[in-house]
Write a protein that holds these residues in place. Structure first.
Motif, PDB file in Angstrom:
ATOM      1  N   MET A   1    -103.395 -19.865  37.618  1.00 24.49           N
ATOM      2  CA  MET A   1    -104.210 -20.135  37.010  1.00 24.49           C
ATOM      3  C   MET A   1    -104.105 -18.974  35.920  1.00 24.49           C
ATOM      4  N   ARG A   2    -103.778 -18.006  36.439  1.00 22.23           N
ATOM      5  CA  ARG A   2    -103.697 -16.657  35.643  1.00 22.23           C
ATOM      6  C   ARG A   2    -102.512 -16.687  34.539  1.00 22.23           C
TER       7      ARG A   2
ATOM      8  N   GLY B   1    -104.553 -18.737  42.296  1.00 22.75           N
ATOM      9  CA  GLY B   1    -105.138 -17.734  41.618  1.00 22.75           C
ATOM     10  C   GLY B   1    -104.057 -17.570  40.478  1.00 22.75           C
ATOM     11  N   TYR B   2    -102.769 -17.255  41.185  1.00 21.58           N
ATOM     12  CA  TYR B   2    -101.558 -16.657  40.666  1.00 21.58           C
ATOM     13  C   TYR B   2    -101.288 -17.671  39.415  1.00 21.58           C
TER      14      TYR B   2
END
Ligand SMILES: CC(C)(COP(=O)(O)OP(=O)(O)OC[C@H]1O[C@@H](n2cnc3c(N)ncnc32)[C@H](O)[C@@H]1OP(=O)(O)O)[C@@H](O)C(=O)NCCC(=O)NCCS
Ligand SMILES: [Fe+2]
Ligand SMILES: [Fe+2]
Lengths: 452, 147
Positions: B43-44, B40-41
């Motif tokens: 990809m952000r 998630g990190y």
């Protein structure tokens, strides 16, 4: 990677800010708390990003190898018309999804998931801004009678129900819709953006890289919560079940498939060098990616339910469940999430209005099919207008009153705000601005969904 | 192992399951929540730079990192390689090197002037891997205090 950042002329920029005050009321909260939620991330900026140093030669189609177009006026009018249709449709989806997400944003159970969706909404606003930048930066008068003001107003006055593509006319019913939409519908967006990255129209190609970077996060904002829900469901949570997730998939997946356009089409886009793949080919690649998502969700479920198993044993259990459709070690086939058949619940494309069931089975009787749908779709969705319109159209098709092709073409009508101010924060800035284009009320500008 | 079968590409959201599985194969622990958070990190923050190696439809290697400035007083934009792994069945055939090439190229495109990483000296081979890639030991020592 280097980019150029561009702001719209002030009145249009302000119009989008006004729009966001109404449809994205938590925007200011997000910006004020950005550092708390996303420490060290670059600040969010509402602007268009143009990538520098991209390929300058047409990458596919009849004109492959020739220089890309930097102005629509240099393109064949049909080509430019097609392109403008795609830009408008894309803009409509960006603004449309914000309106949908806003409906259930407050219902998130987890703050992190909620803030991820909120950030994603702000980025969708930027994507809409980017498309409006493309509309305003060039002269489209050869292919559109609309003034710049009209084009922008038309986009900003669309509401859930009047957007160009079906998926953006469906209300969200719970936060499961927010994350499922990200995982399934933003994924279609990713495919579209990736294809448009090779566009023969250079400003479009240059608009894609930053949008794609943001889109990658939108997919994670869907898939990560879904994986966590699978774990919770496996542990017997009363807050979310795999049946909720399955029904949300059944609601959105058919609409995602239809966003690729008719399975028989897409050749024009390829010939014009606007996209490298025809509709069916892109749709197939999408299906394969969703299959992977679904398989990963199921592995997550089996491992959470049976933590004592080794990875290989868990894979074995999953294989057996998928082959036998029975039950293994207390997990049944229905406990998992599955892809609906690609003909299920379709209203556009090759299987439009056919009575194809969730598992690919055929139904002879309309009533049996409707009963089948009612078992597979979320209750709240069935009570809404999108489903009732579908049932009404399906009934007409099956009584012979209309053909499937005609029913498919029934586009949502673009409503213009006309002289009526829809709210105190409306985008009525167009009034008194010279042209109000009142003659084109109700026109969908002839943009077929297959242009996207 | 036929190297041509291995494709190096950007990290995608659909890689979470495979990376979790590869990490479990390497470290013996199943840690899905760790990879959900980490992916998630990345990809952000920077979905372009972090890379995976894919063969036979699954991930056989990954290298995750991003460009940051201001870490440990290092003001210059620095690409940090933070976590990597290659499937033991695919080691020794330049998968790690090809991953690094893609990651470093992307760091450079994002304006990084240096690439740094921290290596656990107890994990044999990783230091040699970075030396083979042209990294040199930096005059910074990691310190730790345990509670
Ligand atoms: C280190 C690692 C990434 C190397 O991957 P790989 O695909 O086998 O490496 P490559 O084949 O691309 O090797 C590239 C170079 O590094 C060298 N190298 C790789 N592993 C080495 C080792 N164990 N000892 C000495 N040199 C090594 C190779 O000889 C090669 O040099 P050359 O190109 O000059 O011939 C892999 O062994 C690994 O995943 N190790 C475990 C990592 C881990 O545990 N990660 C979790 C914590 S972060
Ligand atoms: Fe978007
Ligand atoms: Fe998106």
């Amino acid at each position: 990677m280097s980019t150029r950042q561009v702001e719209l002329p002030k009145k249009y920029h302000q119009a989008i800010v006004k729009w966001s005050e109404r449809f994205l009321p938590d925007y200011d909260f997000l910006i004020e708390n950005w550092d708390r939620f996303f420490p060290r991330d670059p600040e969010f900026r509402l602007c268009a990003y143009r990538e520098l140093g991209m390929c300058t030669k047409i990458e596919c189609g009849d004109m492959e190898g020739k220089p890309k177009f930097d102005e629509a006026g240099k393109m064949h009018p049909k080509q430019a018309g097609h392109l403008l249709g795609a830009i408008r449709a894309q803009a409509s989806t960006e603004f449309g999804s914000i309106q949908q997400h806003q409906l259930t944003l407050a219902r998130a159970q987890d703050e992190e998931e909620q803030v991820w969706i909120l950030r994603m909404m702000a980025e969708e606003l930027r994507h809409g801004y980017q498309m409006i930048h493309l509309m305003l930066e060039d002269d489209w008068s050869a292919v559109s009678d609309h003034s710049e003001d009209d084009m922008v107003e038309q986009i900003l006055s669309m509401r859930t129900g009047s957007h160009i593509l079906g998926a953006f006319n469906i209300d969200f019913d719970s936060f499961v819709d927010n994350v499922t939409f990200c995982a399934l519908i933003d994924r279609v967006g990713k495919f579209q953006l990736a294809m448009q990255k090779v566009s023969s129209y250079q400003p479009m190609a240059e608009s894609m890289p930053q949008m794609l970077r943001e889109e990658a996060f939108h997919l994670a904002a869907g898939v990560v919560p879904l994986r966590r829900y699978m774990e919770k469901a496996a542990q017997g949570s009363f807050c979310v079940s795999t049946s909720d997730i399955q029904k949300a998939f059944n609601k959105w997946f058919p609409r995602g498939l239809e966003m690729f356009g008719d399975e028989r089409g897409g050749g024009t886009n390829v010939r014009f060098g606007l996209k490298p793949m025809k509709n069916a080919e892109a749709q197939q690649a999408y299906i394969e990616e969703v299959e992977k998502v679904v398989r990963d969700l199921n592995v997550r479920f089996v491992r959470a339910r049976l933590p004592e198993l080794s990875p290989a044993e868990a894979q074995g259990v999953l294989e057996q469940l998928l082959t036998d459709h029975g039950a293994v070690r207390g997990i049944s086939h229905e406990d998992l999430v599955h892809m609906p058949d690609s003909g299920f619940f379709r209203r556009r494309g090759v299987p439009a209005f056919e009575l194809i069931g969730w598992d690919g089975e055929s139904f002879a009787e309309l009533d049996d099919y409707l009963a089948h749908l009612s078992r597979h779709l979320p209750d709240a969705y069935r009570a809404g207008r999108d489903f009732s319109q579908y049932v009404e159209a399906l009934t007409r098709v099956h009584s012979g009153e209309t053909t499937a092709a005609e029913a498919s073409q029934e586009m949502p009508v673009l409503t213009r705000v006309g002289g009526v101010c829809p709210c105190s924060k409306s985008v009525r800035w167009v009034a008194g601005n010279g042209s109000n284009g009142a003659d084109d009320r109700g026109s969908a500008d002839g943009v077929p969904a297959s242009t996207l | 192992m036929n190297q041509a079968e291995v494709r190096i590409r950007a990290l995608e959201d659909t890689d979470i399951g495979d990376i979790t599985a590869l990490d479990e194969k390497l470290g013996g622990k199943y840690r899905p929540e760790v990879w959900e958070r980490r992916l998630g990190y990345y990809m952000r923050r920077d979905p372009d730079s972090s890379s995976v190696a894919e063969a036979d439809g699954r991930v056989v290697g990954f290298m995750l990192g991003e460009v940051r400035s201001g870490e440990f007083g290092l003001e210059e934009p620095t690409g940090w390689i933070e976590v990597l792994g290659v499937d033991p069945d695919y080691r020794g055939s330049a998968v790690g090197r090809r991953l690094a090439e893609r990651v470093l190229e992307s760091f450079r495109a994002r304006g990084a002037t240096h690439v740094r990483t921290l290596v656990d000296e107890e994990m044999a081979g990783i230091g040699d891997f970075f030396v083979a890639l042209g990294f040199e030991p930096a005059p910074m020592r990691p310190f730790v205090k345990r509670f």
